[in-house]
Design a protein around this motif. Structure first.
Motif: not given
Lengths: 281, 315
Positions: A67-71, A221-223, A235-236, A242-246
């Protein structure tokens, strides 16, 4: 002193023990919650927030990464951190060497300039720095952070490295130069290897600062997922409604892992570096 | 320091020195040139990317500048006039003072006691040290996100309250005007106390044991030793740590507030450093943001100097 109280614990000592461990618990509880949350679904979290997960599913970690393109964010953060680290050390090592080998007024004055660096907090320069990035056509460009971050850590790096270099006897330099070595060779071949422990401290301190930096990286750099750092990407995962806290907790843990790995490998050095950094800065 | 070093060079016995006095002079001037050459890049870098940007806030605060890509026009002191008349600014001033006052009043004494405790090397002190150190490894944003979960409407704190029958105390901590600023302070304290304790422990470890022994002969209790012996001995150090935490809290709260409450609800958790960020990048009012930035910068500088002056070594 300490030994005597161990043999004859008085009421006060027992109270002190309990209060200190209570504080340890206060630190631990949010960390515990972060970890158990990362292994649960929202339904499980809401029905029993403090409970251990019923099954250890890594879905949240996979979802967070997707979801957050963490790689990509981890790559961006690594490139920026390593680049900024190299620039910082490349500037700070020669400067510290120069300052440590001088007795003159100029040297003393220059050293005072770096020592006074803590009086200018980086935050004060936030908005002008963003404007500088825009004018250099480096807005949204990670290269700008590689150039800018070193400025935030230069004073501390120079001050600490100068202290380490001072501990090397001058005779070593003189005899090497007699043997025909030039200053540049002396610096990189003789001095730098001798201050490796100090260098590790400074490098760790810079690593932690650059990796953990949030506000400049967000503003410059922005988001956009292609360039954002991991501190901005996680944080994105906070939702609009609603937030999926897991998933958020899992993302948070992913962003901490590199720091944790370095800490586990170099625990003593990391602690010493942070203490030295706080007190010499 | 400097004069001592020169003294050594000038009066070094000739037998020990491989260089003649004449050669020593040429080395000295060459050395001066080398110092300049070696130090200049770092110094220029620091000036260009830190000192000049930080100094330019004074100029920017005099401009009317509606957004990063918009043209700026000279506005005199109108941003400052706007600031003085802005109730949000005064709320931010008050919130910042409360945040600093409460944080420091809790953090410094508690950290000092915890740091003293660590030096007693009671059973388990190594585990405690690692625990205390943990928050220092986390970024400001990670700390904020941890508490975003803990204090969520369905999060840990409210969950525990309903579990132990105190469900009435449950509240949306981040969205409740009565608790939003407290949340920011809790994150500051959670993140800062442990590390500050480690700093105190590091300093206290170098205090000579004889000092305590003398007090023990006089029958001093641990409590007395801590406050009447250890505290005065490291008083100057307490000042330095207080000054550092003052600066970290003052400028760090922008990130914490931005991620947790965005200054709200209303402006109940707006701090000065958050306002600098918010006015510049959310409200696109750059000149106004920098006028607040100037106030923040000067307040930070004066605050650090004042702490340094008032908490000094007394001997």
């Amino acid at each position: 002193m300490a030994y005597r109280t161990r043999h004859k614990p008085k009421a006060l000592v027992v109270v002190a023990d309990s209060l200190v461990w209570l504080y340890g618990l206060i630190i631990l509880i949010p960390v515990y919650y972060l970890i158990v949350t990362s292994l649960k679904t929202n339904t499980e979290i809401f029905s029993a927030p403090a409970a251990l997960p019923t099954h250890a599913a890594l879905d949240n970690f996979i979802n967070a990464a997707n979801f957050a393109s963490l790689p990509q964010a981890l790559i961006n953060s690594s490139v920026i951190t390593i680049g900024a680290e190299l620039v910082t050390l490349g500037l700070a090592i020669p400067a510290a060497y120069g300052l440590s080998r001088t007795d003159g007024k100029i040297g003393a004055a220059l050293e005072r300039v770096f020592s006074a660096g803590f009086l200018i907090p980086a935050f004060a320069a936030l908005v002008p720095t963003v404007i500088l990035a825009v004018n250099l056509n480096l807005f949204y460009n990670p290269i700008f952070l590689v150039i800018f971050y070193p400025a935030t850590q230069l004073p501390l790096s120079v001050v600490l490295l100068t202290q380490y270099m001072r501990s090397i006897p001058k005779e070593l330099e003189e005899s090497s130069m007699m043997d025909g070595a030039n200053r540049w060779t002396v610096l990189w071949r003789i001095y730098t290897p001798l201050i490796v422990p100090g260098l590790v401290s400074v490098a760790l301190l810079n690593f932690l600062t650059f990796w953990n930096e949030y506000l400049f990286s967000l503003s410059i750099l922005g988001t956009d997922t292609a360039v954002r750092t991991v501190q901005v990407a996680v944080p994105a995962l906070i939702g609009q409604q609603t937030t999926n806290y897991g998933i958020l907790a899992a993302g948070c843990i992913i962003s901490i892992i590199p720091v944790l790995v370095v800490y586990l490998l170099l625990q003593r050095q990391m602690e010493n570096a942070l203490v030295a950094g706080a007190l010499k800065g | 320091m400097t004069s001592v070093a020169q003294h050594e060079i000038d009066h070094r016995p000739p037998t020990l020195s491989p260089v003649t006095p004449r050669r020593s002079r040429t080395i000295k001037s060459a050395q001066r040139r080398a110092v300049t050459l070696l130090t200049a890049p770092g110094l220029i870098w620091y000036a260009v990317f830190m000192v000049i940007p930080a100094a330019s806030i004074f100029v920017f605060s005099l401009l009317d500048w509606p957004g990063l890509l918009a043209p700026a026009t000279f506005a005199g002191f109108s941003n400052y006039a706007e600031m003085v008349a802005d109730p949000v600014f005064w709320t931010a001033v008050l919130n910042t003072l409360i945040e600093l006052g409460v944080d420091l009043a809790v953090m410094i004494p508690v950290s000092f006691m915890l740091g003293y405790y660590l030096t007693l090397k009671r059973p388990g002190h190594r585990i405690l040290r690692v625990l205390f150190f943990t928050p220092a490894l986390l970024s400001l944003s990670a700390r904020a996100l941890v508490f975003f979960g803990v204090l969520a409407p369905n999060g840990l704190v409210n969950g525990i309250f309903s579990l132990i029958g105190l469900g009435d105390l449950s509240t949306p901590w981040l969205a409740n005007p009565d608790t939003s600023l407290a949340v920011v302070m809790i994150v500051d304290l959670w993140g800062g106390i442990g590390f500050t304790a480690i700093l105190f422990a590091a300093r206290l470890a170098s205090v000579s044991p004889e000092i305590y022994e003398a007090a023990e002969l006089d029958g001093a209790t641990s409590w007395r030793k801590m406050w009447s012996v250890a505290m005065p001995v490291i008083r100057g150090f307490v000042g330095i740590v207080t000054m550092l935490q003052f600066a970290w809290i003052l400028f760090g709260s922008a990130t914490t507030v931005l991620l947790l409450t965005r200054g709200g609800p209303g402006s109940t958790s707006t701090t000065l450093s958050f306002m600098v960020y918010n006015e510049a990048f959310v409200q696109s009012n750059i000149g106004y943001s920098q006028a607040i930035g100037v106030v923040l910068f000067i307040f930070g500088l004066l605050g650090m100097l004042a702490i340094n002056r008032s908490i000094r070594q007394r001997y």
